[in-house]
Design an enzyme around this catalytic site. Structure first.
Site, PDB file in Angstrom:
ATOM      1  N   HIS A  41      -7.773  -5.410  -0.179  1.00  0.00           N
ATOM      2  CA  HIS A  41      -6.521  -4.749   0.179  1.00  0.00           C
ATOM      3  C   HIS A  41      -5.826  -5.486   1.331  1.00  0.00           C
ATOM      4  CE1 HIS A  41      -4.150  -1.142  -0.152  1.00  0.00           C
ATOM      5  NE2 HIS A  41      -4.231  -0.920   1.146  1.00  0.00           N
TER       6      HIS A  41
ATOM      7  N   SER B 244       0.809  -1.210   0.000  1.00  0.00           N
ATOM      8  CA  SER B 244       0.000   0.000   0.000  1.00  0.00           C
ATOM      9  C   SER B 244       0.849   1.269   0.000  1.00  0.00           C
ATOM     10  CB  SER B 244      -0.963  -0.050   1.184  1.00  0.00           C
ATOM     11  OG  SER B 244      -2.053   0.756   0.908  1.00  0.00           O
TER      12      SER B 244
ATOM     13  N   TRP C  34      -9.995   0.729  -5.158  1.00  0.00           N
ATOM     14  CA  TRP C  34      -9.421   2.035  -4.792  1.00  0.00           C
ATOM     15  C   TRP C  34      -7.984   2.172  -5.332  1.00  0.00           C
ATOM     16  CZ3 TRP C  34     -10.861   6.617  -3.325  1.00  0.00           C
ATOM     17  CH2 TRP C  34     -10.061   7.434  -2.520  1.00  0.00           C
TER      18      TRP C  34
ATOM     19  N   LYS D  84       4.171   1.999  -2.412  1.00  0.00           N
ATOM     20  CA  LYS D  84       4.636   3.202  -3.127  1.00  0.00           C
ATOM     21  C   LYS D  84       6.097   3.443  -2.729  1.00  0.00           C
ATOM     22  CE  LYS D  84       0.167   5.360  -1.776  1.00  0.00           C
ATOM     23  NZ  LYS D  84      -0.875   4.746  -2.528  1.00  0.00           N
TER      24      LYS D  84
HETATM   25  C1  GTR Z   1      -5.329   4.652   1.822  1.00  0.00           C
HETATM   26  C2  GTR Z   1      -4.688   5.503   0.762  1.00  0.00           C
HETATM   27  C3  GTR Z   1      -3.977   4.644  -0.228  1.00  0.00           C
HETATM   28  C4  GTR Z   1      -3.171   3.535   0.413  1.00  0.00           C
HETATM   29  C5  GTR Z   1      -3.718   3.036   1.702  1.00  0.00           C
HETATM   30  C6  GTR Z   1      -2.764   2.316   2.627  1.00  0.00           C
HETATM   31  O1  GTR Z   1      -6.049   5.370   2.729  1.00  0.00           O
HETATM   32  O2  GTR Z   1      -5.696   6.228   0.145  1.00  0.00           O
HETATM   33  O3  GTR Z   1      -3.205   5.443  -1.091  1.00  0.00           O
HETATM   34  O4  GTR Z   1      -1.856   3.884   0.536  1.00  0.00           O
HETATM   35  O5  GTR Z   1      -4.269   4.024   2.479  1.00  0.00           O
HETATM   36  O6  GTR Z   1      -1.599   2.676   2.740  1.00  0.00           O
HETATM   37  O7  GTR Z   1      -3.225   1.394   3.289  1.00  0.00           O
END
Ligand code: GTR
Length: 421
Positions: free
Chosen positions: A402, A260, A351, A264
């Protein structure tokens, strides 16, 4: 600059609406990584090295920000302490290494947890997964041997009610709460070492006006200087500096991995630091592997609004103006070439835009080919669920949402065995 055209229908959408409809993805063209800024084509690997430098600067100047020059160079790394003990019923050794990141009285300490299998190939050096975690090293496995993190932690309502965090600090109760994300035993059984550190050690993940973590020592970053993602990526490089000093780790076989926001981070670390032999992005989404121009799921405006500390301030000028970006995320993947990269999505994690994540791998393929690898292989279509594809560029979209699962780890271990070791 030459552009790759992608045909899609034009959107009719308010800017703050979240789009999950493929037919509403806007028409866009991607900048071509194989053309220099002056319009000349890159035709050989030598020219690519120059173009690579151009692209790296574009990501620094427009998105992640620059790593403060002094600390980007090899500063001495201070090993504050090391504790070693048996782990996993004697199958491995756990080393807990406290690293002082810079020579400065306010330097943060990075606690590196390093699990090394006792069975090691060849000359006794293990390949390794170097990962970063969201909640503290003590949450990746329930063992009481792991030092409880004393770094700042987000105090969510649920976690507070369950007694997992008090006054922004972890409690004993939080041991092992994220163990399901980390297939440590599977990794060790495959002869690979596992290393992890807690991102808050380098910079706590909130908009604190850059007063904590590494920023307490270095001061508030300038407009073009790094945000938190840049500083976490640098944390990965510092951890690698340490791994290079060990004679039981093969530092030419280290994969960098994150999930996540930390996916990045892993991509940005792997793009800048060519010591990483494999770069793994798990559900990294917007600002990670997903193409910004698709405006599918999370968009640039949203990420810059919700997380103003992640990127450099310069990135905000592209809020709802993704087409004006001189880069897109396929170019971030291209910076990793010719080293292997693994991009992983999850079908219900819309997302993060699974298709946009796949496309960035696909559009980095010409760079991988130029450098003599087999790139993404023969695939050009986004694959079905649980169908890993690719060669040097690998991709899968697993079932579920996720997160990081054993399925993901099985693919990463295989990639490590086939591409790195
Ligand atoms: C979310 C964010 C994403 C992702 C995620 C995470 O809220 O919008 O970009 O990075 O968090 O890190 O779990």
């Amino acid at each position: 600059m030459a552009a790759i055209s992608l045909l899609f229908t034009l959107p009719v959408m308010a800017d703050d609406e979240v789009n999950y409809d493929e037919s509403k993805v806007p028409r866009f063209s991607l900048p071509d990584p194989l053309f220099f800024a002056d319009g000349k084509r890159v035709v050989n690997p030598k020219q690519w090295q120059k173009r690579r430098g151009e692209i790296l600067s574009l990501f620094e100047d427009h998105m992640y920000g620059q790593t403060p020059a002094k600390w980007g160079a090899k500063e001495p790394l201070i090993v504050d302490s090391i504790e070693s003990t048996e782990f996993l019923n004697g199958k491995a050794t756990l080393h807990q290494v406290r690293l002082q990141l810079i020579e400065h009285p306010k330097s943060p300490m990075l606690d590196l947890m390093l699990v090394i299998p006792k069975q090691r190939p060849g000359e006794g050096k293990s390949p390794a997964f170097l990962t970063v975690n969201f909640r503290g090293n003590h949450t990746v496995h329930p063992s009481p041997k792991i030092r409880l993190s004393d770094s700042w932690v987000q105090e969510g309502k649920k976690e507070r009610e369950q007694g997992l965090v008090i006054d922004n600090r972890s409690t004993e109760k939080s041991r092992g709460i994220r163990a399901d994300r980390w297939a440590i035993e599977k990794i060790i059984d495959s002869g690979i070492a596992f290393a992890t550190w807690y991102y808050s050690d380098v910079d706590p993940d909130f908009d604190d006006g850059f007063e904590n973590g590494i920023h307490a020592a270095l001061g508030k970053p300038g407009e073009k200087e790094w945000g938190s993602i840049g500083s976490w990526a640098w944390g990965f490089s510092r951890a690698m500096d340490y791994l290079e000093t060990r004679d039981d780790i093969n530092s030419s076989e280290v994969a960098v991995m994150g999930h996540s926001r930390l996916g990045k981070t892993a991509l940005w670390a792997g793009a800048q630091d060519q010591r990483f032999a494999l770069v793994i992005s798990n559900n990294s989404g917007c600002g990670g592997a997903a193409l910004s121009r698709r405006r599918f799921g999370e968009k640039v405006t949203r990420i810059n609004t919700n997380f103003p500390h992640w990127f450099s301030d310069a990135f905000t000028q592209y809020n709802d103006r993704e087409n004006e970006l001189p880069i897109d995320q396929h170019m971030l993947i291209s910076l990793i070439a010719p080293r292997p990269v693994y991009i992983a999505s999850a079908v219900d994690d819309r997302w993060a835009d699974p298709k946009g994540e796949f496309l960035s791998g696909l559009h980095a393929d010409p760079v991988y080919r130029l450098l003599g690898t087999d790139g993404i292989g023969s695939t050009t279509e986004h694959p079905e669920v649980d169908q890993p594809i690719g060669k040097t560029i690998r991709y899968h979209m697993r079932k579920g949402g996720h997160g990081v699962t054993d399925y993901d780890w099985e693919q990463y271990i295989r990639a490590m065995q086939e591409l790195v070791i």
